[in-house]
Write a protein that holds these residues in place. Sequence first.
Motif, PDB file in Angstrom:
ATOM      1  N   ALA A 153      40.352 -19.237 -60.513  1.00 46.54           N
ATOM      2  CA  ALA A 153      41.767 -19.860 -60.161  1.00 46.54           C
ATOM      3  C   ALA A 153      42.864 -19.696 -61.156  1.00 46.54           C
ATOM      4  N   GLY A 154      44.183 -19.203 -60.799  1.00 51.87           N
ATOM      5  CA  GLY A 154      45.138 -19.337 -61.983  1.00 51.87           C
ATOM      6  C   GLY A 154      45.983 -20.471 -61.512  1.00 51.87           C
ATOM      7  N   SER A 155      47.275 -20.426 -62.145  1.00 51.83           N
ATOM      8  CA  SER A 155      48.122 -21.599 -62.172  1.00 51.83           C
ATOM      9  C   SER A 155      49.366 -21.274 -61.085  1.00 51.83           C
ATOM     10  N   GLY A 156      49.135 -20.187 -60.630  1.00 55.64           N
ATOM     11  CA  GLY A 156      50.168 -19.884 -59.498  1.00 55.64           C
ATOM     12  C   GLY A 156      50.447 -20.903 -58.394  1.00 55.64           C
ATOM     13  N   TYR A 157      51.784 -20.956 -57.601  1.00 56.45           N
ATOM     14  CA  TYR A 157      51.959 -21.650 -56.759  1.00 56.45           C
ATOM     15  C   TYR A 157      51.983 -21.125 -55.311  1.00 56.45           C
ATOM     16  N   GLU A 158      51.248 -21.854 -54.395  1.00 64.18           N
ATOM     17  CA  GLU A 158      51.418 -21.317 -53.014  1.00 64.18           C
ATOM     18  C   GLU A 158      51.618 -22.494 -52.391  1.00 64.18           C
ATOM     19  N   GLY A 159      52.557 -22.864 -51.599  1.00 62.98           N
ATOM     20  CA  GLY A 159      52.895 -24.057 -51.007  1.00 62.98           C
ATOM     21  C   GLY A 159      53.408 -23.836 -49.598  1.00 62.98           C
ATOM     22  N   VAL A 160      53.327 -24.694 -48.503  1.00 61.91           N
ATOM     23  CA  VAL A 160      53.629 -24.485 -47.116  1.00 61.91           C
ATOM     24  C   VAL A 160      54.865 -25.833 -47.001  1.00 61.91           C
ATOM     25  N   GLU A 161      55.769 -25.489 -46.649  1.00 61.31           N
ATOM     26  CA  GLU A 161      56.818 -26.562 -46.613  1.00 61.31           C
ATOM     27  C   GLU A 161      56.694 -27.227 -45.429  1.00 61.31           C
ATOM     28  N   PHE A 162      56.662 -28.657 -45.556  1.00 62.53           N
ATOM     29  CA  PHE A 162      56.474 -29.727 -44.599  1.00 62.53           C
ATOM     30  C   PHE A 162      57.116 -29.496 -43.300  1.00 62.53           C
ATOM     31  N   ALA A 163      58.332 -29.071 -43.255  1.00 67.38           N
ATOM     32  CA  ALA A 163      59.250 -28.823 -42.215  1.00 67.38           C
ATOM     33  C   ALA A 163      58.725 -27.801 -41.320  1.00 67.38           C
ATOM     34  N   GLU A 164      58.251 -26.913 -42.091  1.00 66.61           N
ATOM     35  CA  GLU A 164      57.402 -25.605 -41.396  1.00 66.61           C
ATOM     36  C   GLU A 164      56.172 -26.308 -40.457  1.00 66.61           C
ATOM     37  N   GLU A 194      37.460 -19.354 -24.880  1.00 65.27           N
ATOM     38  CA  GLU A 194      36.087 -20.350 -25.180  1.00 65.27           C
ATOM     39  C   GLU A 194      36.096 -20.694 -26.544  1.00 65.27           C
ATOM     40  N   ARG A 195      36.157 -19.525 -27.594  1.00 62.72           N
ATOM     41  CA  ARG A 195      36.343 -19.752 -28.855  1.00 62.72           C
ATOM     42  C   ARG A 195      37.176 -18.860 -29.565  1.00 62.72           C
ATOM     43  N   THR A 196      38.117 -19.603 -30.669  1.00 59.23           N
ATOM     44  CA  THR A 196      39.053 -19.119 -31.162  1.00 59.23           C
ATOM     45  C   THR A 196      39.130 -19.184 -32.630  1.00 59.23           C
ATOM     46  N   LEU A 197      39.322 -18.123 -33.383  1.00 63.76           N
ATOM     47  CA  LEU A 197      39.441 -18.236 -34.686  1.00 63.76           C
ATOM     48  C   LEU A 197      40.681 -17.742 -35.293  1.00 63.76           C
ATOM     49  N   GLY A 198      41.366 -18.666 -36.066  1.00 62.38           N
ATOM     50  CA  GLY A 198      42.585 -17.930 -36.780  1.00 62.38           C
ATOM     51  C   GLY A 198      42.433 -17.775 -38.196  1.00 62.38           C
ATOM     52  N   VAL A 199      42.877 -16.654 -38.815  1.00 62.39           N
ATOM     53  CA  VAL A 199      42.776 -16.338 -40.188  1.00 62.39           C
ATOM     54  C   VAL A 199      44.183 -16.026 -40.602  1.00 62.39           C
ATOM     55  N   ASP A 200      44.303 -16.296 -42.101  1.00 60.52           N
ATOM     56  CA  ASP A 200      45.487 -15.695 -42.787  1.00 60.52           C
ATOM     57  C   ASP A 200      45.207 -15.723 -44.265  1.00 60.52           C
ATOM     58  N   THR A 201      46.224 -15.001 -44.899  1.00 66.03           N
ATOM     59  CA  THR A 201      45.818 -14.355 -46.098  1.00 66.03           C
ATOM     60  C   THR A 201      46.487 -15.505 -47.235  1.00 66.03           C
ATOM     61  N   SER A 202      46.978 -16.840 -46.556  1.00 66.10           N
ATOM     62  CA  SER A 202      47.308 -17.941 -47.297  1.00 66.10           C
ATOM     63  C   SER A 202      46.633 -18.910 -47.231  1.00 66.10           C
ATOM     64  N   PHE A 203      45.760 -19.125 -48.098  1.00 70.52           N
ATOM     65  CA  PHE A 203      44.833 -20.205 -48.193  1.00 70.52           C
ATOM     66  C   PHE A 203      45.671 -21.665 -47.933  1.00 70.52           C
ATOM     67  N   ALA A 204      46.668 -21.862 -48.601  1.00 68.59           N
ATOM     68  CA  ALA A 204      47.473 -23.215 -48.459  1.00 68.59           C
ATOM     69  C   ALA A 204      47.677 -23.262 -46.821  1.00 68.59           C
ATOM     70  N   GLN A 205      48.103 -22.243 -46.068  1.00 69.47           N
ATOM     71  CA  GLN A 205      48.501 -22.398 -44.643  1.00 69.47           C
ATOM     72  C   GLN A 205      47.167 -22.755 -43.824  1.00 69.47           C
ATOM     73  N   VAL A 206      46.227 -21.834 -43.898  1.00 64.25           N
ATOM     74  CA  VAL A 206      44.885 -22.206 -43.278  1.00 64.25           C
ATOM     75  C   VAL A 206      44.444 -23.725 -43.722  1.00 64.25           C
ATOM     76  N   ARG A 207      44.514 -24.073 -44.921  1.00 64.70           N
ATOM     77  CA  ARG A 207      44.277 -25.563 -45.249  1.00 64.70           C
ATOM     78  C   ARG A 207      45.062 -26.450 -44.428  1.00 64.70           C
TER      79      ARG A 207
END
Length: 193
Positions: free
Chosen positions: A86-97, A160-173
């Motif tokens: 893990a580096g120190s980069g920033y990846e965030g999701v705006e609360f408004a989004e 019946e079963r759904t899975l969502g994936v994304d390259t942004s760990f922040a958004q998936v979290r």
Amino acid sequence: MDAALLDLLACPVSGAPYDADLLRVEDAEVVEAYLVSRDERRVRPLMAGVAVLPFDLGALLRAQGSVARRTPVHDPRLARFVYGSAGSGYEGVEFAEVVAHYRDLVREPPPGYDTSPHPLDRDLGALLARILPPPARLPRALLVGAGVGRGAFVLGAFAERTLGVDTSFAQVRRARNIAVTREHFFLPGPREL
């Protein structure tokens, strides 16, 4: 992640299914695991219930290191694997989004609160309703580029079963946090959109 959804995952490099080395499971939810592709033996972590599956895992962890470092990891082997890269980069999701996509799902909105659905989610629901009129349902569905997850919940009303994936760990979290916080949000079931 629901343990039953593990068979939907495949390695983004080779397309091979994953073998899961489960490290922590709570109430049929996989919280921590190693995912290993069957052909190339590439390893990907699953932490905080989120599978981290980019082509270049090292680059993702360097770019989104601030998110990875704030994610609780209990198994010391997984912690060394993730935090060591893990580096120190920033990846965030705006609360408004997040609010824009979930505003109509708030269980007890305050007076004057906008409860209209996000236009993209409304349009996706309308399109799926035309393609799959009741009682038709998909057996399984995958949403690539799920973002903060609302589209996966919309799709989930038609499968019946759904899975969502994304390259942004922040958004998936963020999406994962909504999915497990049912006391604050109403998550739509079949055709409740």
